[in-house]
Design an enzyme around this catalytic site. Structure first.
Site, PDB file in Angstrom:
ATOM      1  N   TRP A 114       4.590   2.999  -4.140  1.00  0.00           N
ATOM      2  CA  TRP A 114       5.321   2.703  -5.383  1.00  0.00           C
ATOM      3  C   TRP A 114       5.180   3.901  -6.298  1.00  0.00           C
ATOM      4  O   TRP A 114       4.074   4.463  -6.395  1.00  0.00           O
ATOM      5  CB  TRP A 114       4.682   1.469  -6.009  1.00  0.00           C
ATOM      6  CG  TRP A 114       5.220   1.013  -7.327  1.00  0.00           C
ATOM      7  CD1 TRP A 114       6.177   0.066  -7.540  1.00  0.00           C
ATOM      8  CD2 TRP A 114       4.777   1.412  -8.640  1.00  0.00           C
ATOM      9  NE1 TRP A 114       6.365  -0.134  -8.882  1.00  0.00           N
ATOM     10  CE2 TRP A 114       5.527   0.682  -9.576  1.00  0.00           C
ATOM     11  CE3 TRP A 114       3.842   2.335  -9.103  1.00  0.00           C
ATOM     12  CZ2 TRP A 114       5.347   0.825 -10.951  1.00  0.00           C
ATOM     13  CZ3 TRP A 114       3.665   2.496 -10.471  1.00  0.00           C
ATOM     14  CH2 TRP A 114       4.420   1.743 -11.374  1.00  0.00           C
TER      15      TRP A 114
ATOM     16  N   SER B 227      -0.651   3.596  -0.149  1.00  0.00           N
ATOM     17  CA  SER B 227      -0.774   2.909  -1.430  1.00  0.00           C
ATOM     18  C   SER B 227      -0.262   1.473  -1.343  1.00  0.00           C
ATOM     19  O   SER B 227      -0.810   0.662  -0.596  1.00  0.00           O
ATOM     20  CB  SER B 227      -0.046   3.700  -2.520  1.00  0.00           C
ATOM     21  OG  SER B 227      -0.390   3.233  -3.798  1.00  0.00           O
ATOM     22  N   MET B 228       0.811   1.141  -2.056  1.00  0.00           N
ATOM     23  CA  MET B 228       1.389  -0.201  -1.971  1.00  0.00           C
ATOM     24  C   MET B 228       1.758  -0.552  -0.538  1.00  0.00           C
ATOM     25  O   MET B 228       1.663  -1.704  -0.124  1.00  0.00           O
ATOM     26  CB  MET B 228       2.623  -0.284  -2.865  1.00  0.00           C
ATOM     27  CG  MET B 228       3.311  -1.628  -2.790  1.00  0.00           C
ATOM     28  SD  MET B 228       4.790  -1.742  -3.812  1.00  0.00           S
ATOM     29  CE  MET B 228       5.259  -3.449  -3.433  1.00  0.00           C
TER      30      MET B 228
ATOM     31  N   ASP C 199      -9.577   9.514  -6.485  1.00  0.00           N
ATOM     32  CA  ASP C 199      -8.381   8.711  -6.721  1.00  0.00           C
ATOM     33  C   ASP C 199      -8.597   7.838  -7.959  1.00  0.00           C
ATOM     34  O   ASP C 199      -9.391   6.899  -7.928  1.00  0.00           O
ATOM     35  CB  ASP C 199      -8.107   7.831  -5.491  1.00  0.00           C
ATOM     36  CG  ASP C 199      -6.769   7.111  -5.557  1.00  0.00           C
ATOM     37  OD1 ASP C 199      -6.256   6.899  -6.673  1.00  0.00           O
ATOM     38  OD2 ASP C 199      -6.249   6.737  -4.493  1.00  0.00           O
TER      39      ASP C 199
ATOM     40  N   HIS D 153      -4.852  10.499  -5.668  1.00  0.00           N
ATOM     41  CA  HIS D 153      -4.165   9.409  -4.976  1.00  0.00           C
ATOM     42  C   HIS D 153      -3.152   9.923  -3.953  1.00  0.00           C
ATOM     43  O   HIS D 153      -3.132   9.467  -2.808  1.00  0.00           O
ATOM     44  CB  HIS D 153      -3.462   8.522  -6.005  1.00  0.00           C
ATOM     45  CG  HIS D 153      -2.858   7.279  -5.438  1.00  0.00           C
ATOM     46  ND1 HIS D 153      -3.594   6.329  -4.779  1.00  0.00           N
ATOM     47  CD2 HIS D 153      -1.561   6.838  -5.427  1.00  0.00           C
ATOM     48  CE1 HIS D 153      -2.799   5.345  -4.379  1.00  0.00           C
ATOM     49  NE2 HIS D 153      -1.568   5.635  -4.757  1.00  0.00           N
TER      50      HIS D 153
END
Length: 302
Positions: A29, A95-96, A224, A253
């Site tokens: 995202w 991530s997402m 992160d 990240h």
């Protein structure tokens, strides 16, 4: 192709590069499948089939008003696998996207999957609480939605600096890369942006972890600030039996971009690819890469 239609009629944009054992790349995202281009190209050149798609609501995919919960997103992933005919696939979620991998493993029983990857992933649970002391304070997670509602473009201008680890003195990426990320985020609809922010912030994937029954690569940066490693990768690694955790010291990240070459080599190693002389860099780096692989866990092979 390049579009497939999901079970609820949503059009998803799909890239399908190369031939060989499929590796499905699920973006974070609020970006699109373009964020995987470096890895997709390397995979295709190494003899794999790289499949990447824009999540519903983002990039070039359709923007329905509903369907941004992880059950529906996992169904979308299942529909991509079915439409592309991907079998014996490895699912890599950033991530997402790690949430889609986790929910697919539980909701669809990991059908057709022989390997998984959780990269800077939100799995297993983000909110801070008594049972998750290293998580993100709930007020901070809720502020994401409020910030987007008040000034979407201003929010992303700040968000992507943290995303890429941009500091006052140095930056691991160019200004143009940050601008590209903001432009990509602008392609997404406001409803998908808000709904997905809520989904990745508050969905509890801890019950899904037991359904990982395949070799799983977990990669996370120790610096992160978007998705804290102590609440996510380190917890997931302890709960997933066939997992190997690779920590990138000092990485932010977006390590798939800031540490692109290193991550691509580690991904190929996990997949069982032996690098050529041209792909290798220094002997020291190759030794370090081999040390990432636990001796008791063999890499996935065709």
């Amino acid at each position: 192709m390049p579009y497939i239609k999901t079970r609820d009629g949503t059009d998803l944009y799909v890239k399908d590069w190369g031939e060989g054992r499929p590796v499905v790349l699920i973006h974070g995202w609020p970006l699109s499948s373009d964020s995987w281009d470096a890895q997709a190209l390397a995979l295709a050149n190494a003899g794999f089939r790289a499949i990447a798609y824009d999540r519903r609501g983002f990039g070039r995919s359709g923007q329905p008003f509903s369907g941004y919960d992880y059950d529906t997103l996992a169904d979308d992933l299942a529909d991509v696998l079915d439409a592309t005919g991907a079998r014996d696939a490895t699912l890599i979620g950033f991530s997402m996207g790690g949430g889609e991998v986790a929910r697919y493993m539980s909701r669809h029983g990991g059908q057709g999957v022989i390997g998984a990857g959780l990269i800077s992933s939100v799995v297993p649970y983000m909110p801070q609480g008594e049972d998750n002391p290293h998580g993100v304070p709930i007020e901070q997670l809720s502020a994401i939605v409020e910030g987007i509602k008040q000034d979407r473009h201003g929010f992303f201008a700040t968000f992507f600096k943290q995303f890429f680890g941009v500091g006052f003195i140095s930056s691991p990426v160019s200004n143009e890369t940050v601008e590209w990320a903001q432009q990509t985020a602008n392609l997404a609809g406001l409803k998908p942006i808000l709904a997905c922010a809520d989904a990745f912030s508050f969905t509890d994937f801890r019950p899904d972890l037991a359904e990982f029954r395949v070799p799983t690569l977990i990669v996370h940066g120790t610096a992160d600030k978007t998705v804290p490693i102590d609440a996510t990768a380190r917890v997931a690694a302890k709960a997933i039996g066939q997992s190997q955790l690779v920590e990138y010291d000092g990485a932010p990240h977006a390590l798939t971009i800031t540490e692109s070459d290193r991550f691509t080599r580690d991904l190929l190693t996990f997949l069982g690819h032996t690098p050529t002389i041209d792909e290798a860099t220094t002997i020291e780096e190759e030794i370090q890469r081999e040390q990432f692989l636990h001796p008791q866990l063999a890499p996935i092979v065709p």
